[in-house]
Design a protein around this motif. Structure first.
Motif, PDB file in Angstrom:
ATOM      1  N   VAL A  51       2.923  -9.084   0.341  1.00  0.00           N
ATOM      2  CA  VAL A  51       1.998  -7.976   0.130  1.00  0.00           C
ATOM      3  C   VAL A  51       1.820  -7.261   1.465  1.00  0.00           C
ATOM      4  O   VAL A  51       1.293  -7.846   2.418  1.00  0.00           O
ATOM      5  N   VAL A  52       2.250  -6.015   1.549  1.00  0.00           N
ATOM      6  CA  VAL A  52       2.108  -5.247   2.790  1.00  0.00           C
ATOM      7  C   VAL A  52       0.869  -4.365   2.670  1.00  0.00           C
ATOM      8  O   VAL A  52       0.801  -3.485   1.814  1.00  0.00           O
ATOM      9  N   SER A  53      -0.101  -4.624   3.532  1.00  0.00           N
ATOM     10  CA  SER A  53      -1.372  -3.917   3.411  1.00  0.00           C
ATOM     11  C   SER A  53      -1.986  -3.718   4.796  1.00  0.00           C
ATOM     12  O   SER A  53      -1.266  -3.571   5.779  1.00  0.00           O
ATOM     13  N   HIS A  54      -3.308  -3.739   4.860  1.00  0.00           N
ATOM     14  CA  HIS A  54      -4.062  -3.356   6.046  1.00  0.00           C
ATOM     15  C   HIS A  54      -5.047  -4.453   6.403  1.00  0.00           C
ATOM     16  O   HIS A  54      -5.474  -5.222   5.537  1.00  0.00           O
ATOM     17  N   GLY A  55      -5.432  -4.506   7.679  1.00  0.00           N
ATOM     18  CA  GLY A  55      -6.238  -5.627   8.149  1.00  0.00           C
ATOM     19  C   GLY A  55      -7.512  -5.858   7.364  1.00  0.00           C
ATOM     20  O   GLY A  55      -7.802  -6.984   6.946  1.00  0.00           O
ATOM     21  N   GLY A  56      -8.294  -4.805   7.151  1.00  0.00           N
ATOM     22  CA  GLY A  56      -9.547  -4.966   6.432  1.00  0.00           C
ATOM     23  C   GLY A  56      -9.350  -5.359   4.981  1.00  0.00           C
ATOM     24  O   GLY A  56     -10.045  -6.226   4.451  1.00  0.00           O
ATOM     25  N   THR A  57      -8.393  -4.726   4.335  1.00  0.00           N
ATOM     26  CA  THR A  57      -8.124  -5.036   2.927  1.00  0.00           C
ATOM     27  C   THR A  57      -7.596  -6.454   2.772  1.00  0.00           C
ATOM     28  O   THR A  57      -7.978  -7.171   1.839  1.00  0.00           O
ATOM     29  N   ILE A  58      -6.737  -6.882   3.676  1.00  0.00           N
ATOM     30  CA  ILE A  58      -6.228  -8.253   3.608  1.00  0.00           C
ATOM     31  C   ILE A  58      -7.369  -9.251   3.755  1.00  0.00           C
ATOM     32  O   ILE A  58      -7.427 -10.258   3.040  1.00  0.00           O
ATOM     33  N   SER A  79       0.856  -1.182   0.000  1.00  0.00           N
ATOM     34  CA  SER A  79       0.000   0.000   0.000  1.00  0.00           C
ATOM     35  C   SER A  79       0.892   1.233   0.000  1.00  0.00           C
ATOM     36  O   SER A  79       2.018   1.212   0.503  1.00  0.00           O
ATOM     37  N   ASP A  80       0.368   2.332  -0.542  1.00  0.00           N
ATOM     38  CA  ASP A  80       1.152   3.570  -0.568  1.00  0.00           C
ATOM     39  C   ASP A  80       0.928   4.440   0.666  1.00  0.00           C
ATOM     40  O   ASP A  80       1.474   5.548   0.746  1.00  0.00           O
ATOM     41  N   LEU A  81       0.138   3.980   1.654  1.00  0.00           N
ATOM     42  CA  LEU A  81      -0.017   4.712   2.898  1.00  0.00           C
ATOM     43  C   LEU A  81       1.231   4.515   3.760  1.00  0.00           C
ATOM     44  O   LEU A  81       1.819   3.426   3.780  1.00  0.00           O
ATOM     45  N   GLN A  82       1.630   5.566   4.490  1.00  0.00           N
ATOM     46  CA  GLN A  82       2.946   5.591   5.131  1.00  0.00           C
ATOM     47  C   GLN A  82       3.176   4.442   6.091  1.00  0.00           C
ATOM     48  O   GLN A  82       4.283   3.915   6.188  1.00  0.00           O
ATOM     49  N   ARG A  83       2.143   4.025   6.821  1.00  0.00           N
ATOM     50  CA  ARG A  83       2.329   2.935   7.784  1.00  0.00           C
ATOM     51  C   ARG A  83       2.699   1.627   7.093  1.00  0.00           C
ATOM     52  O   ARG A  83       3.450   0.820   7.650  1.00  0.00           O
ATOM     53  N   ALA A  84       2.191   1.429   5.893  1.00  0.00           N
ATOM     54  CA  ALA A  84       2.557   0.236   5.121  1.00  0.00           C
ATOM     55  C   ALA A  84       3.904   0.429   4.428  1.00  0.00           C
ATOM     56  O   ALA A  84       4.727  -0.498   4.373  1.00  0.00           O
ATOM     57  N   VAL A  85       4.137   1.629   3.903  1.00  0.00           N
ATOM     58  CA  VAL A  85       5.410   1.925   3.225  1.00  0.00           C
ATOM     59  C   VAL A  85       6.591   1.689   4.170  1.00  0.00           C
ATOM     60  O   VAL A  85       7.591   1.053   3.807  1.00  0.00           O
ATOM     61  N   ASP A  86       6.470   2.191   5.405  1.00  0.00           N
ATOM     62  CA  ASP A  86       7.573   2.048   6.354  1.00  0.00           C
ATOM     63  C   ASP A  86       7.744   0.605   6.818  1.00  0.00           C
ATOM     64  O   ASP A  86       8.870   0.150   7.061  1.00  0.00           O
ATOM     65  N   THR A  87       6.648  -0.116   6.925  1.00  0.00           N
ATOM     66  CA  THR A  87       6.735  -1.543   7.271  1.00  0.00           C
ATOM     67  C   THR A  87       7.438  -2.316   6.162  1.00  0.00           C
ATOM     68  O   THR A  87       8.370  -3.086   6.415  1.00  0.00           O
ATOM     69  N   ALA A  88       7.013  -2.097   4.926  1.00  0.00           N
ATOM     70  CA  ALA A  88       7.637  -2.777   3.784  1.00  0.00           C
ATOM     71  C   ALA A  88       9.112  -2.413   3.663  1.00  0.00           C
ATOM     72  O   ALA A  88       9.947  -3.244   3.275  1.00  0.00           O
ATOM     73  N   GLY A  89       9.437  -1.167   3.993  1.00  0.00           N
ATOM     74  CA  GLY A  89      10.821  -0.712   3.867  1.00  0.00           C
ATOM     75  C   GLY A  89      11.791  -1.510   4.709  1.00  0.00           C
ATOM     76  O   GLY A  89      12.957  -1.689   4.325  1.00  0.00           O
ATOM     77  N   GLU A  90      11.322  -2.011   5.852  1.00  0.00           N
ATOM     78  CA  GLU A  90      12.208  -2.811   6.704  1.00  0.00           C
ATOM     79  C   GLU A  90      12.575  -4.128   6.027  1.00  0.00           C
ATOM     80  O   GLU A  90      13.729  -4.579   6.103  1.00  0.00           O
ATOM     81  N   LEU A  91      11.633  -4.754   5.347  1.00  0.00           N
ATOM     82  CA  LEU A  91      11.933  -5.998   4.631  1.00  0.00           C
ATOM     83  C   LEU A  91      12.772  -5.712   3.392  1.00  0.00           C
ATOM     84  O   LEU A  91      13.668  -6.491   3.045  1.00  0.00           O
ATOM     85  N   ALA A  92      12.515  -4.598   2.736  1.00  0.00           N
ATOM     86  CA  ALA A  92      13.300  -4.232   1.557  1.00  0.00           C
ATOM     87  C   ALA A  92      14.769  -4.052   1.920  1.00  0.00           C
ATOM     88  O   ALA A  92      15.661  -4.473   1.173  1.00  0.00           O
ATOM     89  N   ARG A  93      15.032  -3.437   3.068  1.00  0.00           N
ATOM     90  CA  ARG A  93      16.421  -3.219   3.482  1.00  0.00           C
ATOM     91  C   ARG A  93      17.157  -4.527   3.726  1.00  0.00           C
ATOM     92  O   ARG A  93      18.358  -4.638   3.452  1.00  0.00           O
TER      93      ARG A  93
END
Length: 215
Positions: free
Chosen positions: A153-160, A60-74
């Motif tokens: 896939v990094v997303s949100h509870g409802g969407t998942i 997701s492009d929302l910051q809470r997901a972006v920052d979560t995904a960024g940890e795995l990307a690193r």
């Protein structure tokens, strides 16, 4: 995940904790950042998920997901592809309200949603519309996986929840059978003989091999 059948695998990973999670406020598409605890959750979960050797990473492009995904990307060196289609459900007037406030102000909508009826919570999206915009993003990424590859896939509870229900072929009224995901926990789908099957739900540790008659 060792001992699994061949074919692609999808890991649906919920973002880390936010201040609105702590306050039981409906976030929806509001762009709320991670707390320090949420960032720590993302770092811990990323260390575990890196062990799955994922091949692709979308978020997701929302910051809470972006920052979560960024940890795995690193940790993995993967490039993150960000998608508006993976955002949380837009819930209009419900967004920013606590659960207690929603029940007090919108009792009929709240009750109808609890019964599994299609409801535009706060005048926002239907769950089926969330699935309509999110599932194609995931399937397009799956098509780009190598054989037996893994997509995170990094997303949100409802969407998942909506993506799991749609991909498993369940009727929308049954989607609530999936309990909520804790912050930075994940669910895993694998390709079976008859399509997608649920391998893990609300997991926070790496799965063990399935041994016995139900492999």
């Amino acid at each position: 995940m060792t001992g699994r059948a061949g074919g692609p695998r999808i890991v649906f990973w919920r973002h880390g904790q936010t201040s609105w999670n702590l306050q039981s406020r409906f976030q929806g598409s509001t762009d709320i950042p991670l707390t320090e605890a949420g960032l720590s959750q993302a770092k811990r979960a990323a260390r575990l998920l890196a062990g799955l050797r994922p091949d692709r990473l979308i978020s997701s492009d929302l910051q809470r997901a972006v920052d979560t995904a960024g940890e795995l990307a690193r940790l993995t060196g993967l490039e993150v592809s960000h998608h508006e289609g993976l955002r949380e459900t837009y819930a209009g007037e419900w967004q920013g309200l606590t659960n207690a406030e929603i029940r007090a102000r919108y009792p009929e909508q709240y009750a109808a949603h609890g019964r599994g009826e299609p409801v535009r919570r706060g005048g926002g999206e239907l769950s089926t519309e969330v699935a309509d915009r999110s599932v194609p993003v995931v399937l397009e990424a799956v098509e780009k996986l190598p054989e037996d590859g893994t997509l995170v896939v990094v997303s949100h509870g409802g969407t998942i929840r909506t993506m799991l229900g749609r991909l498993l072929g369940l009727e929308p009224m049954q989607w609530e059978c999936f309990g909520g995901l804790s912050n930075c926990c994940w669910s895993v789908l694998g390709q079976g003989i008859r399509g997608w099957r649920l391998l893990e739900h609300n997991a926070g540790t790496l799965p063990e091999p399935v041994m016995g008659d139900d492999t």
